[in-house]
Design a protein around this motif. Structure first.
Motif, PDB file in Angstrom:
ATOM      1  N   THR A 160       1.193  -1.316   0.130  1.00  0.00           N
ATOM      2  CA  THR A 160      -0.353   0.080  -0.027  1.00  0.00           C
ATOM      3  C   THR A 160       0.885   1.032  -0.360  1.00  0.00           C
ATOM      4  N   PRO A 161      -0.136   2.368  -0.045  1.00  0.00           N
ATOM      5  CA  PRO A 161       1.560   3.262  -0.131  1.00  0.00           C
ATOM      6  C   PRO A 161       1.830   3.653   0.617  1.00  0.00           C
ATOM      7  N   ILE A 187      -3.303   2.183  -5.745  1.00  0.00           N
ATOM      8  CA  ILE A 187      -3.687   2.612  -5.746  1.00  0.00           C
ATOM      9  C   ILE A 187      -4.756   1.966  -4.693  1.00  0.00           C
ATOM     10  N   CYS A 188      -4.648   2.849  -3.177  1.00  0.00           N
ATOM     11  CA  CYS A 188      -5.464   1.239  -2.052  1.00  0.00           C
ATOM     12  C   CYS A 188      -7.049   2.353  -2.067  1.00  0.00           C
ATOM     13  N   PHE A 272       6.666   3.438  -8.810  1.00  0.00           N
ATOM     14  CA  PHE A 272       5.518   3.031  -9.770  1.00  0.00           C
ATOM     15  C   PHE A 272       4.518   3.478  -8.493  1.00  0.00           C
ATOM     16  N   THR A 273       3.205   3.167  -9.506  1.00  0.00           N
ATOM     17  CA  THR A 273       1.841   3.640  -9.020  1.00  0.00           C
ATOM     18  C   THR A 273       0.981   2.355  -9.412  1.00  0.00           C
ATOM     19  N   ILE A 274       0.437   1.159  -9.004  1.00  0.00           N
ATOM     20  CA  ILE A 274      -0.198   0.294  -9.669  1.00  0.00           C
ATOM     21  C   ILE A 274      -1.889   0.608  -9.573  1.00  0.00           C
ATOM     22  N   ALA A 275      -2.345  -0.534 -10.605  1.00  0.00           N
ATOM     23  CA  ALA A 275      -3.755  -0.947 -10.106  1.00  0.00           C
ATOM     24  C   ALA A 275      -4.750  -0.945 -11.437  1.00  0.00           C
TER      25      ALA A 275
END
Length: 379
Positions: A160-161, A187-188, A272-275
């Motif tokens: 999670t971020p 993206i939480c 990175f952000t993953i979603a």
């Protein structure tokens, strides 16, 4: 014991303060809802304030960056089918494992426990695939990550971020060289407790009189767009439900800090952000085959350069505004029924869970009964 006046909306439970304490004066203790918070042993504490410095949640101010975003998919459709969306995590982990590096992520150890693990092979990484709609216990993975980086290893850390940014802050405070670190936050939407998840598992086993052997938090056998959890019992029978998913999206069961999350922004310090790439049908409808696609956001120059070394089945740059999700803009809003739910949970756990997971007015049986009554009245 946990201090009664502890400000729980300012603690995400990452345990960074515990891992950084040089005299082991801190530990994580569980509250009545099943969430963990720091507890101080005053006989050991030397007042060095490292725990205060290690807390990223209270000082994060969206000072990171955003460069580009892509819709991506793994080249191997088997990886896509066994992943939550387009297997962006596997794209990153494949690269790191090919370089003899280590990968950290959340794994469902058994049907009740979700822990962060260190993985060194593709087979081990497979245990990290898929979303877990429960808070993961990070254990001592910050310390493990630090040791690996100090030894020159390539490391991918996912979570999670709040977990990922806490790691970055921890490594900065401990003067660790992070050149070989790749970080990816998701993206939480928020995190329920493992305790509540365990209660749900017991509820399902009691209801069906069978032991659960396998869990999938979001089974894609009905397609990417469907959100149902699945369970395989000890007689090999499989059922698919949406009880946990509905409770999750009700916003009644999250950790207090999730309703005040500062990481709901496009400006992050992770690489990175993953979603899931929700909204892809509006931009690239030809790609929306219901198998799953990932949104991969690039935040750093390190990540931007790394994109050239990764292998993709699909990779298209996409305007983030066209697929911008709410939790990149603001935290979830606490449900009006939040306090009522938890008060009922403390008073009568079994009755509370039955009402949450099988509300009388929403069961299929009652829907049919109401429909029949309407027909009879007309006649």
């Amino acid at each position: 014991m946990i201090l009664d006046n502890f400000n729980k909306d300012k603690c995400c439970g990452c345990g960074s303060c515990v891992q950084i304490c040089p005299v082991n004066a801190l530990s994580l203790k569980k509250d009545k809802k099943g969430f963990y918070y720091p507890n101080v042993d005053s006989t050991k504490c030397t007042h060095c304030n490292l725990c205060e410095k290690a807390c990223d949640f209270r000082k994060f101010n969206a000072s990171g960056s955003f460069i580009k975003s892509y819709v991506v998919r793994h080249k191997d459709m088997n990886e896509v089918k066994t992943s939550q969306s387009g297997a962006a995590f596997k794209i990153l982990s494949d690269y790191v494992i090919s370089k003899k590096g280590c990968v950290f992520g959340a794994s469902l150890i058994n049907k009740l426990t979700i822990n962060h693990l260190k993985c060194e092979t593709k087979e081990q990484v497979d245990k990290l695939k898929g979303s877990k709609y429960v808070q993961s216990d990070l254990k001592s993975t910050f310390k493990e990550c630090k040791e690996l980086l100090n030894n020159g290893s390539l490391v991918l850390y996912t979570g999670t971020p709040c977990q990922v940014h806490s790691l970055i802050n921890y490594l900065k405070i401990t003067n660790t060289n992070i050149d070989n670190l790749i970080t990816a936050g998701i993206i939480c939407h928020g995190v329920p407790s493992q305790q509540l998840w365990g209660d749900y598992i017991k509820y399902i086993e009691h209801k069906y009189h069978k032991e659960i052997m396998k869990v999938n938090f979001r089974d894609k056998s009905l397609g990417w767009h469907v959100h149902k959890e699945s369970f395989v019992f000890n007689n090999n029978k499989k059922i698919m439900l949406d009880n946990w998913a509905n409770a999750f999206y009700s916003h009644k069961i999250m950790r207090e800090s999730c309703y005040h999350c500062p990481y709901t922004t496009t400006l992050r310090e992770c690489d990175f952000t993953i979603a899931d790439c929700w909204g892809i049908e509006k931009v690239f409808p030809e790609l929306d085959d219901n198998n799953g696609l990932s949104l991969l956001m690039v935040h750093t120059e390190k990540a931007n350069m790394l994109m050239n070394n990764l292998e993709f089945g699909i990779k298209k740059e996409i305007n983030l505004a066209s697929v911008l999700q709410p939790q990149l803009q603001y935290p979830i809003k606490k449900s009006a029924g939040y306090d009522t739910f938890w008060n009922n949970y403390f008073e009568d756990k079994n009755k509370c869970l039955k009402n949450l997971f099988c509300p009388k007015n929403n069961t299929l049986t009652n829907k049919i009964k109401r429909f029949v009554k309407k027909i009879l009245k007309r006649n």
